[in-house]
Write an enzyme that holds these catalytic residues in place. Structure first.
Site, PDB file in Angstrom:
ATOM      1  N   ASN A  23     -19.989  -4.068  -5.925  1.00  0.00           N
ATOM      2  CA  ASN A  23     -18.765  -4.663  -6.446  1.00  0.00           C
ATOM      3  C   ASN A  23     -18.650  -4.391  -7.945  1.00  0.00           C
ATOM      4  O   ASN A  23     -19.521  -4.778  -8.722  1.00  0.00           O
ATOM      5  CB  ASN A  23     -18.807  -6.174  -6.164  1.00  0.00           C
ATOM      6  N   THR A  83      -5.340  13.814  -6.719  1.00  0.00           N
ATOM      7  CA  THR A  83      -6.152  13.619  -5.517  1.00  0.00           C
ATOM      8  C   THR A  83      -5.276  13.667  -4.260  1.00  0.00           C
ATOM      9  O   THR A  83      -4.042  13.649  -4.334  1.00  0.00           O
ATOM     10  CB  THR A  83      -6.872  12.264  -5.573  1.00  0.00           C
ATOM     11  N   LYS A  84      -5.930  13.720  -3.108  1.00  0.00           N
ATOM     12  CA  LYS A  84      -5.198  13.704  -1.837  1.00  0.00           C
ATOM     13  C   LYS A  84      -4.371  12.432  -1.712  1.00  0.00           C
ATOM     14  O   LYS A  84      -3.233  12.459  -1.234  1.00  0.00           O
ATOM     15  CB  LYS A  84      -6.178  13.814  -0.662  1.00  0.00           C
ATOM     16  N   TYR A  85      -4.944  11.312  -2.145  1.00  0.00           N
ATOM     17  CA  TYR A  85      -4.202  10.046  -2.070  1.00  0.00           C
ATOM     18  C   TYR A  85      -2.934  10.121  -2.909  1.00  0.00           C
ATOM     19  O   TYR A  85      -1.853   9.716  -2.471  1.00  0.00           O
ATOM     20  CB  TYR A  85      -5.078   8.885  -2.556  1.00  0.00           C
ATOM     21  N   GLU A  86      -3.057  10.639  -4.132  1.00  0.00           N
ATOM     22  CA  GLU A  86      -1.900  10.719  -5.018  1.00  0.00           C
ATOM     23  C   GLU A  86      -0.838  11.664  -4.462  1.00  0.00           C
ATOM     24  O   GLU A  86       0.362  11.374  -4.530  1.00  0.00           O
ATOM     25  CB  GLU A  86      -2.341  11.173  -6.403  1.00  0.00           C
ATOM     26  N   ASP A 133      -6.623  -1.010  -5.127  1.00  0.00           N
ATOM     27  CA  ASP A 133      -5.892  -1.598  -3.999  1.00  0.00           C
ATOM     28  C   ASP A 133      -4.798  -2.525  -4.533  1.00  0.00           C
ATOM     29  O   ASP A 133      -5.085  -3.470  -5.270  1.00  0.00           O
ATOM     30  CB  ASP A 133      -6.865  -2.387  -3.121  1.00  0.00           C
ATOM     31  N   GLU A 149     -18.543   2.177  -6.404  1.00  0.00           N
ATOM     32  CA  GLU A 149     -17.750   2.159  -5.169  1.00  0.00           C
ATOM     33  C   GLU A 149     -18.414   1.228  -4.162  1.00  0.00           C
ATOM     34  O   GLU A 149     -19.637   1.234  -4.021  1.00  0.00           O
ATOM     35  CB  GLU A 149     -17.643   3.581  -4.588  1.00  0.00           C
ATOM     36  N   LYS A 164       0.914  -7.998  -0.468  1.00  0.00           N
ATOM     37  CA  LYS A 164       1.412  -9.328  -0.108  1.00  0.00           C
ATOM     38  C   LYS A 164       1.182 -10.307  -1.256  1.00  0.00           C
ATOM     39  O   LYS A 164       0.107 -10.329  -1.857  1.00  0.00           O
ATOM     40  CB  LYS A 164       0.719  -9.827   1.161  1.00  0.00           C
TER      41      LYS A 164
END
Length: 230
Positions: free
Chosen positions: A113, A208-211, A136, A86, A140
């Site tokens: 990275n 997860t919370k994001y999902e 991510d 991470e 764009k």
């Protein structure tokens, strides 16, 4: 045509640690974490056996965030070692505190990275799995070159996997899902897995919370899994 790894770019995020997180970091990070922020091509490959203190299957998770999935999947398979990568220190600190709380012993962490880690720290044919959950999407068009999963990245991952190893991805971005499917299916060393495919590691992951937030917003999660050909 030569394949090029994606341009490395990361969104700015707050990274300040709480007092408790700083204390846990100072106590545990030297034992179970390493920094790859200062990148050098002369870096030595990781000796995972020495790092974990045992020789077993190893999974690399790219972009572990706060580590919800990392922790749950490591607890579900205690005989498999997990390396979580991470770029954001705060997420690693949250995972570190959870590891300390639950006394989980099969997770190690790298701050840096993931492309650099795969290129210079991970040896070819050394991983049983690579997990890339909700990378991510860089929505764009002019930023698509920054997306982590590109043909060159998939090729690199396939090289680092052992025969029979698994690439497990998930995204809630439909355009990125199509790209990932195209790139994975286009990699000669990989074959698409389905429910009947025997795999060396579990692909069951927590929500997860994001999902959950993505699903509440009406986004469909696409899960894609490949197995390296023998």
């Amino acid at each position: 045509m030569a394949r090029h790894l994606p341009a490395t770019a990361f969104r700015k995020r707050r990274s300040a640690l709480s007092h408790a997180q700083r204390q846990t970091w100072e106590r545990l990070w030297p034992e179970i974490g390493i920094s790859a922020v200062s990148q050098t091509r002369s870096a030595e490959r990781l000796d995972t056996g020495a790092w974990f203190g045992r020789s077993t299957l190893v999974v690399l998770e790219v972009g572990c965030g706060s580590g919800t999935a990392t922790l749950a999947m490591a607890q579900h398979e205690p005989d498999i070692d997990v390396i979580a990568v991470e770029v954001y220190r705060r997420g690693l600190a949250q995972l570190l505190c959870a590891i300390d709380r639950d006394q989980v012993h099969n997770i190690r962490m790298i701050h840096g990275n993931a492309l650099y880690v795969l290129q210079y720290l991970i040896a070819p044919r050394s991983l049983t799995g690579v997990r890339v959950f909700f990378p991510d999407p860089w929505p764009k068009v002019r930023h698509h070159k920054r997306r982590f999963l590109q043909p060159a990245t998939v090729e690199l991952i396939a090289d680092r996997l052992l025969p029979g190893g698994v690439l497990h991805t998930a995204t809630d971005h439909p355009d990125y899902a199509k790209q990932i499917a195209k790139f994975g299916d286009g990699e000669p060393l990989l074959s698409r897995a389905d429910g009947r495919t025997q795999l060396p590691i579990s692909t069951v992951r927590p929500t997860t919370k994001y999902e959950t937030k993505a699903q509440h917003a009406g986004n469909v999660v696409t899960e894609l899994i490949w197995k390296k050909r023998s």
